[in-house]
Design a protein around this motif. Structure first.
Motif, PDB file in Angstrom:
ATOM      1  N   LEU A  35       0.821  -1.211   0.000  1.00  0.00           N
ATOM      2  CA  LEU A  35       0.000   0.000   0.000  1.00  0.00           C
ATOM      3  C   LEU A  35       0.858   1.266   0.000  1.00  0.00           C
ATOM      4  N   GLY A  36       2.170   1.097   0.199  1.00  0.00           N
ATOM      5  CA  GLY A  36       3.082   2.234   0.214  1.00  0.00           C
ATOM      6  C   GLY A  36       3.203   2.911   1.561  1.00  0.00           C
ATOM      7  N   PHE A  37       2.678   2.284   2.620  1.00  0.00           N
ATOM      8  CA  PHE A  37       2.660   2.898   3.940  1.00  0.00           C
ATOM      9  C   PHE A  37       3.943   2.663   4.734  1.00  0.00           C
ATOM     10  N   ILE A  38       4.685   1.614   4.413  1.00  0.00           N
ATOM     11  CA  ILE A  38       5.940   1.305   5.096  1.00  0.00           C
ATOM     12  C   ILE A  38       6.945   0.791   4.076  1.00  0.00           C
ATOM     13  N   THR A  39       8.202   0.762   4.491  1.00  0.00           N
ATOM     14  CA  THR A  39       9.230   0.050   3.743  1.00  0.00           C
ATOM     15  C   THR A  39       9.801  -1.002   4.678  1.00  0.00           C
ATOM     16  N   ILE A  40      10.113  -2.143   4.122  1.00  0.00           N
ATOM     17  CA  ILE A  40      10.658  -3.249   4.907  1.00  0.00           C
ATOM     18  C   ILE A  40      12.123  -3.431   4.548  1.00  0.00           C
ATOM     19  N   ASN A  41      12.977  -3.442   5.566  1.00  0.00           N
ATOM     20  CA  ASN A  41      14.395  -3.723   5.374  1.00  0.00           C
ATOM     21  C   ASN A  41      14.574  -5.236   5.457  1.00  0.00           C
ATOM     22  N   LYS A  42      14.720  -5.867   4.312  1.00  0.00           N
ATOM     23  CA  LYS A  42      14.860  -7.324   4.258  1.00  0.00           C
ATOM     24  C   LYS A  42      16.320  -7.747   4.200  1.00  0.00           C
ATOM     25  N   TRP A  47      14.083  -8.700   9.978  1.00  0.00           N
ATOM     26  CA  TRP A  47      13.446  -7.691   9.147  1.00  0.00           C
ATOM     27  C   TRP A  47      12.864  -6.591  10.023  1.00  0.00           C
ATOM     28  N   SER A  48      12.892  -5.367   9.508  1.00  0.00           N
ATOM     29  CA  SER A  48      12.306  -4.250  10.229  1.00  0.00           C
ATOM     30  C   SER A  48      11.568  -3.349   9.249  1.00  0.00           C
ATOM     31  N   ALA A  49      10.656  -2.563   9.776  1.00  0.00           N
ATOM     32  CA  ALA A  49       9.830  -1.691   8.945  1.00  0.00           C
ATOM     33  C   ALA A  49       9.955  -0.248   9.416  1.00  0.00           C
ATOM     34  N   THR A  50       9.894   0.667   8.455  1.00  0.00           N
ATOM     35  CA  THR A  50       9.845   2.088   8.772  1.00  0.00           C
ATOM     36  C   THR A  50       8.653   2.679   8.035  1.00  0.00           C
ATOM     37  N   ILE A  51       8.025   3.642   8.658  1.00  0.00           N
ATOM     38  CA  ILE A  51       6.834   4.256   8.080  1.00  0.00           C
ATOM     39  C   ILE A  51       7.254   5.250   6.986  1.00  0.00           C
ATOM     40  N   THR A  52       6.485   5.326   5.922  1.00  0.00           N
ATOM     41  CA  THR A  52       6.743   6.247   4.820  1.00  0.00           C
ATOM     42  C   THR A  52       5.901   7.508   5.016  1.00  0.00           C
ATOM     43  N   PRO A  53       6.193   8.560   4.250  1.00  0.00           N
ATOM     44  CA  PRO A  53       5.336   9.752   4.324  1.00  0.00           C
ATOM     45  C   PRO A  53       3.867   9.422   4.022  1.00  0.00           C
ATOM     46  N   ALA A  54       3.623   8.494   3.100  1.00  0.00           N
ATOM     47  CA  ALA A  54       2.237   8.097   2.802  1.00  0.00           C
ATOM     48  C   ALA A  54       1.598   7.419   4.007  1.00  0.00           C
ATOM     49  N   GLY A  55       2.381   6.646   4.760  1.00  0.00           N
ATOM     50  CA  GLY A  55       1.876   6.008   5.970  1.00  0.00           C
ATOM     51  C   GLY A  55       1.539   7.020   7.042  1.00  0.00           C
ATOM     52  N   VAL A  56       2.405   8.017   7.197  1.00  0.00           N
ATOM     53  CA  VAL A  56       2.147   9.088   8.173  1.00  0.00           C
ATOM     54  C   VAL A  56       0.883   9.843   7.784  1.00  0.00           C
ATOM     55  N   ASP A  57       0.747  10.141   6.504  1.00  0.00           N
ATOM     56  CA  ASP A  57      -0.449  10.849   6.014  1.00  0.00           C
ATOM     57  C   ASP A  57      -1.706  10.044   6.292  1.00  0.00           C
TER      58      ASP A  57
END
Length: 62
Positions: A35-42, A47-57
């Motif tokens: 959905l574009g809300f996070i990015t996953i560091n694989k 694995w970890s996830a960080t929120i994207t600007p679209a996720g914050v919005d």
């Protein structure tokens, strides 16, 4: 995934700089990434996830 579940996961990820993906949650996190809300560091062992600007919005405007 329901809107409330998406918001709940995004809130957890936003509170942390990088949120570790717990076992059994892979599908939910991959859906958020699609959905574009996070990015996953694989690249990391855990694995970890960080929120994207679209996720914050989404989190703050829906």
């Amino acid at each position: 995934m329901e809107r409330a579940e998406i918001k709940s996961l995004l809130e957890v990820i936003e509170q942390q700089i990088s949120s570790s993906i717990l076992g059994g949650m892979d599908e939910q996190y991959e859906e958020l990434e699609s959905l574009g809300f996070i990015t996953i560091n694989k690249q990391a062992v855990q694995w970890s996830a960080t929120i994207t600007p679209a996720g914050v919005d989404f989190l703050h405007n829906n």
